[in-house]
Structures are given as C-alpha cells and as structure tokens.
Design a protein around this motif. Sequence first.
Motif, mmCIF file in Angstrom:
data_model
loop_
_atom_site.group_PDB
_atom_site.id
_atom_site.type_symbol
_atom_site.label_atom_id
_atom_site.label_comp_id
_atom_site.label_asym_id
_atom_site.label_seq_id
_atom_site.Cartn_x
_atom_site.Cartn_y
_atom_site.Cartn_z
ATOM 1 N N ALA A 139 178.679 -64.000 50.082
ATOM 2 C CA ALA A 139 177.316 -63.765 50.563
ATOM 3 C C ALA A 139 177.270 -63.337 52.026
ATOM 4 O O ALA A 139 176.576 -62.374 52.375
ATOM 5 C CB ALA A 139 176.474 -65.021 50.339
ATOM 6 N N ILE A 140 177.973 -64.044 52.897
ATOM 7 C CA ILE A 140 177.871 -63.730 54.321
ATOM 8 C C ILE A 140 178.379 -62.318 54.599
ATOM 9 O O ILE A 140 177.728 -61.534 55.309
ATOM 10 C CB ILE A 140 178.643 -64.766 55.154
ATOM 11 N N ALA A 141 179.519 -61.971 54.027
ATOM 12 C CA ALA A 141 180.061 -60.623 54.229
ATOM 13 C C ALA A 141 179.123 -59.561 53.666
ATOM 14 O O ALA A 141 178.934 -58.497 54.264
ATOM 15 C CB ALA A 141 181.432 -60.513 53.569
ATOM 16 N N THR A 142 178.511 -59.845 52.524
ATOM 17 C CA THR A 142 177.595 -58.888 51.905
ATOM 18 C C THR A 142 176.346 -58.704 52.759
ATOM 19 O O THR A 142 175.871 -57.569 52.942
ATOM 20 C CB THR A 142 177.198 -59.358 50.495
ATOM 21 N N GLU A 163 176.486 -72.933 53.914
ATOM 22 C CA GLU A 163 176.283 -71.614 54.527
ATOM 23 C C GLU A 163 174.800 -71.245 54.654
ATOM 24 O O GLU A 163 174.481 -70.158 55.134
ATOM 25 C CB GLU A 163 177.005 -70.549 53.700
ATOM 26 N N TYR A 164 173.911 -72.150 54.264
ATOM 27 C CA TYR A 164 172.479 -71.837 54.289
ATOM 28 C C TYR A 164 172.016 -71.351 55.670
ATOM 29 O O TYR A 164 171.262 -70.381 55.779
ATOM 30 C CB TYR A 164 171.658 -73.073 53.899
ATOM 31 N N ASP A 165 172.432 -72.035 56.719
ATOM 32 C CA ASP A 165 171.965 -71.648 58.057
ATOM 33 C C ASP A 165 172.466 -70.260 58.429
ATOM 34 O O ASP A 165 171.743 -69.472 59.055
ATOM 35 C CB ASP A 165 172.426 -72.671 59.090
ATOM 36 N N ALA A 166 173.691 -69.936 58.025
ATOM 37 C CA ALA A 166 174.220 -68.593 58.299
ATOM 38 C C ALA A 166 173.421 -67.543 57.547
ATOM 39 O O ALA A 166 173.096 -66.480 58.103
ATOM 40 C CB ALA A 166 175.695 -68.523 57.903
ATOM 41 N N ARG A 203 174.628 -82.896 54.718
ATOM 42 C CA ARG A 203 174.416 -82.828 56.172
ATOM 43 C C ARG A 203 173.886 -81.463 56.583
ATOM 44 O O ARG A 203 173.014 -81.357 57.455
ATOM 45 C CB ARG A 203 175.722 -83.140 56.905
ATOM 46 N N ALA A 204 174.403 -80.411 55.943
ATOM 47 C CA ALA A 204 173.953 -79.056 56.274
ATOM 48 C C ALA A 204 172.486 -78.865 55.918
ATOM 49 O O ALA A 204 171.720 -78.256 56.684
ATOM 50 C CB ALA A 204 174.818 -78.029 55.540
#
Length: 235
Positions: A139-142, A163-166, A203-204
């Motif tokens: 997801a992040i790379a996309t 990775e939600y915050d990213a 925690r995220a």
Amino acid sequence: MTGEKEKCIAAPPLQAMKLKYVSLNDRLYRYLCACRTGSDDPLLDALRRETEALGGISRMQISREQGDFMSLLVAAIRAKVAIEIGTFTGYSSICIARGLPPRGRLICVDASEQWTDIARKYWARAGVQNRIELRLGPAIATLKKLQRGLVFDFAFIDAAKEEYDAYYELILPRVRPKGVILFDNMLWGGRLGTTRINQASGRAIDKLNRKLARDKRVESVLLPIADGLQLCRKR
C-alpha cells in the motif's frame, strides 16, 4: 434582560453525566441489520458466504450495515473519485462503487491477487467493474506512485493497522477540501480505552484516534459502527 452579562454554566464533569448508548446483543443487531434499505441483497450475501468459507481470515470482511452506510455516505458527499486501501474479497469496494455516479472512479489497493480475484468476479456480477481500477502491491509504495494531480473525494482505509498513519499522511494531501476519509477497525475489538495495550496494531490505532481528534487539518468523529469507524472530513 437586566443588561448584565449572562453567567456561563459550567458543564458537569463527564463522570457525573449520564452516558447515553445502547449495548448491542444478537437480537438487537439482527433487528438493526434488517431495518435498512437493501437488507436483502443476494449478490452481497453470496459474496459474504464465499468469503466466510475461507475460514478465520473472513473476519476481515466488513459488516452488512457498514457497507450500506458507506454507500450512502459516498453518494451523500457526491463523490466522483475514491480510493480504498485494503480490498480483500471486494465487499466494501462494491458498496463504495455503488455510491459513485456512473462515470465515477474507484482505485482499489491490495497486495493479494488471490483475494482480489474473488473481488473481480463480484465486481462484474454487480456491474461496477468499469468504475474500479485495481492496483496490486504494497500500500505505501503504491500510494507514493499515484499520479501527480490525482484528487479524491472519498478514501476508505482498511489494511495493515500499524501503517494507518502512513496511509493517512499520504492520502490527506490528495483529498479535496470537505472530502472524507473513513478508517475501519478503530475500536480494535472494544479493547481500547484502557491503560495497557499490548499489541502494536492496537497501540497504532489508539495513537491515531487521539491524533485525529487534535488534528486541525480535519474534523473527526469516532462512530460505534461495526468495529468502529473514524470519520474525518478535511477542512
């Protein structure tokens, strides 16, 4: 009026207020699901059964009432371009696509070809395949590779919790003013609100919930739908 300034009445502390909410049980939940438009949807029911046959992983599928809420929300804000992070077998993407206009566009991001093969099948059955573009990969790379100038009216985030915050920081600059971002699983199975959260995913989510409440770039409200939906509108 006496001309004197009215005195402000201090609000009572939260613990002194009567909390107003209804605890769900199976009976009330079935009633809730039945009392909605489109409660009898053979296509979505078939997709749900096929997904449930996958076993424990099927818990990633969104709930029935959440899907209808999303369709209504997308239509209500008149979204034309949307993005979904985490497609799984396609239930949520069908609901989003149904809320879009005929020439609307939904970009779906997911890393699994196996799960999204099921999604593709049901997109075609639902007649929304022409509104959906699937992008397979992390997801992040996309998100970092999205074309310049692409702006979204609506975003749904339901992938790796850590990775939600990213995802949020990558998507927010691309959301139009007054556009909406919706996060799933933001009550983390009802385990938040305590001082001890052992898992990184919990925690995220807790950290992001608190961040969104303070973030001046958005207005947010945490809704007790399914496993918790954090609804954010960009200022």
